[in-house]
Design a protein around this motif. Structure first.
Motif, PDB file in Angstrom:
ATOM      1  N   ASN A 281      15.105  -9.546   1.714  1.00 17.44           N
ATOM      2  CA  ASN A 281      16.192  -9.192   2.401  1.00 17.44           C
ATOM      3  C   ASN A 281      16.746  -7.909   2.422  1.00 17.44           C
ATOM      4  O   ASN A 281      17.561  -7.707   3.047  1.00 17.44           O
ATOM      5  N   SER A 282      15.837  -7.154   2.041  1.00 14.24           N
ATOM      6  CA  SER A 282      15.926  -5.710   2.013  1.00 14.24           C
ATOM      7  C   SER A 282      16.018  -5.240   3.618  1.00 14.24           C
ATOM      8  O   SER A 282      15.092  -5.546   4.330  1.00 14.24           O
ATOM      9  N   GLN A 283      16.817  -4.148   3.864  1.00 15.77           N
ATOM     10  CA  GLN A 283      17.021  -3.904   5.215  1.00 15.77           C
ATOM     11  C   GLN A 283      15.839  -2.858   5.945  1.00 15.77           C
ATOM     12  O   GLN A 283      15.463  -3.233   6.758  1.00 15.77           O
ATOM     13  N   LEU A 284      15.088  -2.191   5.011  1.00 16.22           N
ATOM     14  CA  LEU A 284      13.780  -1.502   5.209  1.00 16.22           C
ATOM     15  C   LEU A 284      13.045  -1.606   4.067  1.00 16.22           C
ATOM     16  O   LEU A 284      13.225  -1.218   2.867  1.00 16.22           O
ATOM     17  N   ILE A 285      11.807  -1.991   4.433  1.00 15.68           N
ATOM     18  CA  ILE A 285      10.817  -2.064   3.374  1.00 15.68           C
ATOM     19  C   ILE A 285       9.621  -1.143   3.522  1.00 15.68           C
ATOM     20  O   ILE A 285       8.952  -1.546   4.737  1.00 15.68           O
ATOM     21  N   ILE A 286       9.333  -0.462   2.799  1.00 12.35           N
ATOM     22  CA  ILE A 286       8.058   0.478   2.703  1.00 12.35           C
ATOM     23  C   ILE A 286       7.387   0.312   1.477  1.00 12.35           C
ATOM     24  O   ILE A 286       7.545   0.183   0.425  1.00 12.35           O
ATOM     25  N   ALA A 287       5.825  -0.152   1.840  1.00 10.72           N
ATOM     26  CA  ALA A 287       5.039  -0.550   0.918  1.00 10.72           C
ATOM     27  C   ALA A 287       3.910   0.249   0.920  1.00 10.72           C
ATOM     28  O   ALA A 287       3.332   0.762   1.735  1.00 10.72           O
ATOM     29  N   VAL A 288       3.487   0.834  -0.311  1.00 14.44           N
ATOM     30  CA  VAL A 288       2.401   1.740  -0.750  1.00 14.44           C
ATOM     31  C   VAL A 288       1.308   0.836  -1.644  1.00 14.44           C
ATOM     32  O   VAL A 288       1.893   0.456  -2.819  1.00 14.44           O
ATOM     33  N   ASN A 289       0.074   0.675  -1.227  1.00  9.82           N
ATOM     34  CA  ASN A 289      -0.880  -0.123  -1.955  1.00  9.82           C
ATOM     35  C   ASN A 289      -2.264   0.188  -1.448  1.00  9.82           C
ATOM     36  O   ASN A 289      -2.368   0.467  -0.365  1.00  9.82           O
ATOM     37  N   LYS A 290      -2.844   0.214  -2.308  1.00 11.58           N
ATOM     38  CA  LYS A 290      -4.411   0.951  -1.777  1.00 11.58           C
ATOM     39  C   LYS A 290      -5.268  -0.493  -1.457  1.00 11.58           C
ATOM     40  O   LYS A 290      -6.257  -0.107  -0.826  1.00 11.58           O
ATOM     41  N   ASP A 291      -4.561  -1.738  -1.498  1.00 10.89           N
ATOM     42  CA  ASP A 291      -5.350  -2.856  -1.038  1.00 10.89           C
ATOM     43  C   ASP A 291      -4.683  -3.232   0.523  1.00 10.89           C
ATOM     44  O   ASP A 291      -3.586  -3.668   0.521  1.00 10.89           O
ATOM     45  N   PRO A 292      -5.350  -3.012   1.603  1.00  8.30           N
ATOM     46  CA  PRO A 292      -4.778  -3.482   2.837  1.00  8.30           C
ATOM     47  C   PRO A 292      -4.532  -4.876   3.178  1.00  8.30           C
ATOM     48  O   PRO A 292      -3.908  -5.132   4.008  1.00  8.30           O
ATOM     49  N   ASN A 293      -5.174  -5.704   2.203  1.00 13.08           N
ATOM     50  CA  ASN A 293      -4.979  -7.129   1.991  1.00 13.08           C
ATOM     51  C   ASN A 293      -3.966  -7.419   1.188  1.00 13.08           C
ATOM     52  O   ASN A 293      -3.580  -8.613   1.101  1.00 13.08           O
ATOM     53  N   ALA A 294      -3.297  -6.540   0.771  1.00 11.23           N
ATOM     54  CA  ALA A 294      -2.209  -7.039  -0.409  1.00 11.23           C
ATOM     55  C   ALA A 294      -0.962  -7.791   0.402  1.00 11.23           C
ATOM     56  O   ALA A 294      -0.511  -7.331   1.400  1.00 11.23           O
ATOM     57  N   PRO A 295      -0.490  -8.930  -0.206  1.00 13.42           N
ATOM     58  CA  PRO A 295       0.449  -9.684   0.570  1.00 13.42           C
ATOM     59  C   PRO A 295       1.632  -9.008   0.761  1.00 13.42           C
ATOM     60  O   PRO A 295       2.615  -9.419   1.752  1.00 13.42           O
ATOM     61  N   ILE A 296       2.223  -7.960   0.068  1.00 16.02           N
ATOM     62  CA  ILE A 296       3.350  -7.161   0.273  1.00 16.02           C
ATOM     63  C   ILE A 296       3.349  -6.626   1.903  1.00 16.02           C
ATOM     64  O   ILE A 296       4.358  -6.795   2.356  1.00 16.02           O
ATOM     65  N   PHE A 297       2.191  -6.457   2.354  1.00 18.97           N
ATOM     66  CA  PHE A 297       2.349  -6.186   3.807  1.00 18.97           C
ATOM     67  C   PHE A 297       2.606  -7.070   4.702  1.00 18.97           C
ATOM     68  O   PHE A 297       2.823  -6.856   5.923  1.00 18.97           O
ATOM     69  N   ASN A 298       2.602  -8.302   4.269  1.00 17.93           N
ATOM     70  CA  ASN A 298       3.174  -9.314   5.252  1.00 17.93           C
ATOM     71  C   ASN A 298       4.408  -9.204   5.202  1.00 17.93           C
ATOM     72  O   ASN A 298       5.154  -9.965   6.431  1.00 17.93           O
ATOM     73  N   ILE A 299       5.387  -8.615   4.518  1.00 12.59           N
ATOM     74  CA  ILE A 299       6.932  -8.469   4.695  1.00 12.59           C
ATOM     75  C   ILE A 299       7.376  -7.043   4.899  1.00 12.59           C
ATOM     76  O   ILE A 299       8.551  -7.075   5.229  1.00 12.59           O
TER      77      ILE A 299
END
Ligand SMILES: Cc1cc2nc3c(=O)[nH]c(=O)nc-3n(C[C@H](O)[C@H](O)[C@H](O)COP(=O)(O)OP(=O)(O)OC[C@H]3O[C@@H](n4cnc5c(N)ncnc54)[C@H](O)[C@@H]3O)c2cc1C
Ligand SMILES: Nc1ncnc2c1ncn2[C@@H]1O[C@H](COP(=O)(O)O)[C@@H](O)[C@H]1O
Lengths: 326, 276
Positions: A281-299
């Motif tokens: 529920n964070s207002q703005l989520i910026i993710a850095v991950n070297k794996d394009p399929n990391a599930p973090i990019f789903n949110i």
């Protein structure tokens, strides 16, 4: 008429959200299978809970006994298997919580009911039970079937089903507990609250969160520098606390803190659901991950597919530039 | 034979503690792209690296610490093909006394109920005071096996252990609940405990340790050795019908370019949002 029975969980005398979600999963199955939906409430004095739950199901099964005042798997198992033998429900639903994880597998083996855990969707099709769940840290979904049996057990992932009230009000049925005597081989001694070290990540507007991708403890100052420049604090995923690199009150997730900052930067965090639970529920989520399929990019709202050891220093440099620092 | 609790419930007096630790070898998927294989039910396993399941590493470490404190033995047990030997060797290198692999091509290791039944049968062939498993395997994430073993063996159990202590012949476990709250339970022994990550600090294994472990014996057992017939093992209770990439609607906007360009774009974004 058969039943789908949902085991209620409470905290501090209130029904937990997961119970309403489990009821929503139960409703989906009950409607499809033409069954009643029942909530099962166990406790010492829990009539108030039964009242609350009656708005979400057709029947509330209520068993009161002072030995059920606190959760002990031995007593719970005895009562539930007794009730299952009496009422033969087709499906038993629980939350995939510390309680469901503890109780469901034992009941499954005792009753001979196949169990599918951590379900995000459930379905009854052509006389068979199917569930959707995640595998490999959320990278893949699996459709899992249960072998045919008299009954089934499901545990559902928190946040996966949307509670909705029933059309009418459920009837409360009191069930006498079975003999709970017998030698207790497991004794519950009490609860301990988590220790706090000082920094409250819950009240921070800006959080720089690090995960296993940070590699070494010696790299943490890099994240701290970025957090400081942004006027925020450093939080983390579970492995960082497990390794003892940061104190437990910096952990975000189901077994840690729940945060809702204006900015959540996830650096080297894969995005396992237990982590997501604490920051979605964070207002703005910026993710850095070297794996394009990391599930973090789903949110995440914004994503950077790159090495965090390239991105963090570049960010630090840029922010210093605009702040007129060297 | 069987469930011999060799703990004497007299304060301060007991014989050694025999511990079985169940370990699974799992693919390391954190930074790899996973592909579904042609069956549609499993991942393409070629080219993947395997390692001990993270939670089992903690379970092993907890077992070693208990043994070092109270005396006794640690036996690592794994169901799987020869690939599992690598993980068992690691356990030996870290200090496990014995390693047992249950290898039988008739076994469906993807069904946690089959796994629990077979591990229970194996435990019946040994003498033990504690069985430790991980909370969950990080490939399937079922979190079923430990408590299922406890039910098969009719033993008390505790899940999600963040602390394990032996006091007067009983075991005291701190269970981790939601939000970091812990519940303290006391169990009679023998008992089954599922171990949560972070319970103790993990030790590193030296290359030398691994090399020495190469010479140690891994006892391989079949279903026949366990006295289990295929009929007794039965059909899997649950099975994966289909594996697929999650079909989620992603709202993510990827920010590309060189690190400098990415940094510039993110800083612009933060400024626009009033965060900088
Ligand atoms: C009951 C239970 C409760 C749990 N509670 C929590 C909880 O409260 N909070 C929590 O976080 N977890 C919790 N977990 C653990 C959770 O399941 C995951 O294991 C954990 O969140 C994974 O952490 P991670 O993302 O940091 O590590 P990993 O999953 O290992 O991911 C590391 C990521 O870093 C990336 N990476 C690696 N190197 C780099 C680099 N140089 N640059 C950029 N990216 C890189 C990788 O691609 C990978 O995606 C719980 C588990 C259980 C069973
Ligand atoms: N093939 C296996 N061999 C040995 N132990 C296993 C195996 N599969 C699962 N386990 C144990 O059961 C735990 C939970 O696994 P699961 O129920 O699959 O999530 C793991 O952490 C291991 O301790």
């Amino acid at each position: 008429m058969g039943e789908v029975v949902v085991l209620a969980e409470q905290r501090g005398g209130e029904v937990r959200e997961i119970t309403l979600e489990a009821l929503a999963a139960g409703r989906k199955l009950a409607d499809k299978m033409g069954l009643n939906l029942a909530a099962l409430v166990l406790g010492s004095v829990v009539e108030k809970l039964a009242e609350q739950l009656s708005e979400y199901c057709d029947t509330v099964l209520l068993t009161e006994d002072e030995r059920l005042a606190q959760y002990n798997s031995e007593n719970y198992q005895r009562v539930i298997s007794h009730i299952v033998r009496e009422r033969s429900p087709r499906v038993l639903v629980m939350g995939h919580t510390s309680l469901g994880i503890d109780l469901a597998p034992r009941l499954a083996v005792e009753l001979g009911f196949p169990l599918i855990t951590d379900c995000i969707d459930v379905e009854f099709l052509d006389g068979r039970l199917y569930a959707t769940r995640q595998m490999y840290g959320g990278k893949l979904n699996a459709r899992v079937s249960a072998r045919e049996a008299d009954g089934y057990i499901l545990t559902v992932r928190p946040g996966s089903f949307h509670p909705s009230k029933a059309a009418g009000k459920g009837v409360v049925v009191r069930l006498a507990p079975p003999e709970l005597g017998g030698e207790a081989r497991k004794r519950v001694k009490g609860l301990v609250a988590p220790t706090e070290s000082g920094v409250s990540i819950e009240s921070a507007d800006i959080i720089v969160a690090i995960g296993r991708g940070i590699g070494e403890k010696t790299n943490i100052p890099l994240a701290e520098e970025l957090a400081k420049l942004l006027g925020g604090v450093v939080a983390c995923s579970r492995p960082i606390v497990d390794k003892g690199w940061l104190p437990p009150d910096r952990q975000v997730g189901s077994s840690g803190k729940t945060v809702k900052p204006k900015l959540y930067m996830a650096l080297g965090i894969s995005g396992a659901f237990q982590h997501i639970m604490g920051m979605m529920n964070s207002q703005l989520i910026i993710a850095v991950n070297k794996d394009p399929n990391a599930p973090i990019f789903n949110i995440a709202h914004y994503g950077v597919v790159d090495d965090l050891f390239k991105i963090i220093p570049a960010l630090i440099k840029k922010i210093k530039e605009i702040k007129g620092m060297k | 034979m069987g469930l011999s609790a060799r703990i004497v419930a007299v304060p301060g007096l007991w014989l050694a503690l025999d511990i079985i630790v169940c370990v699974k070898y799992v693919p390391d998927v954190s930074s790899t792209e996973l592909k579904v294989d042609s069956s549609g039910r499993d991942i393409e396993r070629r080219g993947l690296n395997y390692d001990i399941n993270e939670w089992d590493d903690y379970a092993l470490e907890a077992a070693l610490m208990l043994r070092d404190k109270h005396g006794g033995s640690v036996t690592a047990v794994s169901i799987g093909g020869e690939e599992a030997d690598r993980v068992l060797r690691r356990c030996l290198a870290k200090g496990a006394d014995k390693a047992v692999r249950i290898g039988d091509t008739r076994l469906n290791v993807n069904d946690p109920f089959t796994v629990a039944k077979v591990l229970s049968a194996a435990a019946r062939k040994m003498s033990f005071d504690l069985i430790l498993t991980g909370v969950q395997a990080n490939d399937d994430g079922y979190a079923i096996t430990g408590p299922a073993i406890a039910q098969h063996l009719n033993l008390p159990h505790a899940t999600l252990a963040k602390k394990i202590e032996i006091v007067d012949g009983r075991v005291i476990v701190n269970r981790e609940l939601e939000g970091g709250v812990e519940e303290i339970v006391e169990l009679d022994m023998p008992a089954v405990i599922t171990v949560q990550s972070g319970i103790v600090e993990l030790r590193y294994v030296s290359v030398l340790g691994i090399r020495m472990a190469m010479r140690r014996e891994i006892k391989v057992m079949s279903l026949d050795d366990l006295g289990l017939s295929s009929e007794e093992v039965g059909e899997p209770w649950i099975r994966v019908e289909e594996l697929y990439a999650p079909r989620v609607e992603r709202r993510v906007e990827f920010v590309g370019g060189s690190p400098e360009e990415v940094a510039t774009k993110i800083v612009e974004l933060l400024k626009r949002r009033g965060l900088l």
